[in-house]
Design a protein around this motif. Structure first.
Motif, PDB file in Angstrom:
ATOM      1  N   GLY A  31       0.833  -1.207   0.000  1.00 21.97           N
ATOM      2  CA  GLY A  31       0.000   0.000   0.000  1.00 21.97           C
ATOM      3  C   GLY A  31       0.860   1.246   0.000  1.00 21.97           C
ATOM      4  O   GLY A  31       2.085   1.185   0.076  1.00 21.97           O
ATOM      5  N   GLY A  32       0.227   2.367  -0.091  1.00 27.67           N
ATOM      6  CA  GLY A  32       0.962   3.622  -0.102  1.00 27.67           C
ATOM      7  C   GLY A  32       1.722   3.815  -1.390  1.00 27.67           C
ATOM      8  O   GLY A  32       1.633   3.012  -2.314  1.00 27.67           O
ATOM      9  N   PRO A  33       2.506   4.873  -1.466  1.00 31.02           N
ATOM     10  CA  PRO A  33       3.258   5.139  -2.693  1.00 31.02           C
ATOM     11  C   PRO A  33       4.352   4.088  -2.907  1.00 31.02           C
ATOM     12  O   PRO A  33       4.983   3.621  -1.962  1.00 31.02           O
ATOM     13  CB  PRO A  33       3.857   6.527  -2.470  1.00 31.02           C
ATOM     14  CG  PRO A  33       3.770   6.781  -1.004  1.00 31.02           C
ATOM     15  CD  PRO A  33       2.686   5.898  -0.461  1.00 31.02           C
TER      16      PRO A  33
END
Length: 185
Positions: A144-146
């Protein structure tokens, strides 16, 4: 010696937000060729890339994919969609039954520009390049996230992937259909 029979729907699945990959035959099972069934969602573009040693085989089982397997007159770094070879070859709209072979060193790409998922049989020689690649890219998507582009580039180099244009996943936006009440029915 024993062979391997995988029933429909069988095999180990890796499901990410960008792809569903089912491992059908792997190095751990004694295969020198990695065999996968891949569901390519609408909006997925693997980006043009090369492999120094690997050979790949793609067979469209259902749906539609845009396929490319040639050296263009001019490589561009943003997109491969308008590439053309010295012989005038361009990307092909491929449907069920289409096949693509990619020898080592050949730029190639696929994308699903339709609004329906596509399914393909994908083979890579030698094992286990893509087995390991799919495992690691699934971990990156799952975090998840960048996504750290430098980490992805290091991973690609480890698995013989020379990325030319970016991998993209831009799912089509779903337009909501008004309910009967909203339509005044």
């Amino acid at each position: 010696m024993t062979g391997l029979i995988v029933p429909p729907g069988g095999g180990r699945k890796l499901i990410t937000k960008a792809q569903e990959v089912t491992f059908k035959a792997t190095q751990a099972q004694g295969s020198s060729i990695s065999v996968f069934e891949v569901v390519v969602p609408p909006g997925f573009d693997v980006g043009a890339h090369t492999h120094g040693d690997a050979q790949e085989f793609f067979y469209v089982l259902e749906g539609q994919l845009e396929l490319l397997a040639f050296e263009p007159v001019k490589r561009t770094e943003d997109s491969w969609h308008d590439w053309e070879s010295a012989d005038g070859d361009k990307a092909v709209q491929a449907t069920e039954g289409a096949f693509m072979f990619v020898p080592p060193g050949t730029p190639h790409a696929f994308r699903n520009a339709s609004d329906e998922p596509a399914r393909m049989l994908f083979q890579c020689y030698p094992s286990p390049y893509h087995e390991l690649y799919f495992e690691e890219i699934a971990e990156i998507w799952a975090a998840g996230g960048p996504v750290d582009p430098d980490a992805v580039e290091r991973m690609r180099r480890r698995y013989d992937v020379g990325q030319i244009t970016p991998l993209r996943y831009e799912p089509p936006t779903l337009l909501s259909t008004p309910s009967a009440t909203e339509r005044g029915a």
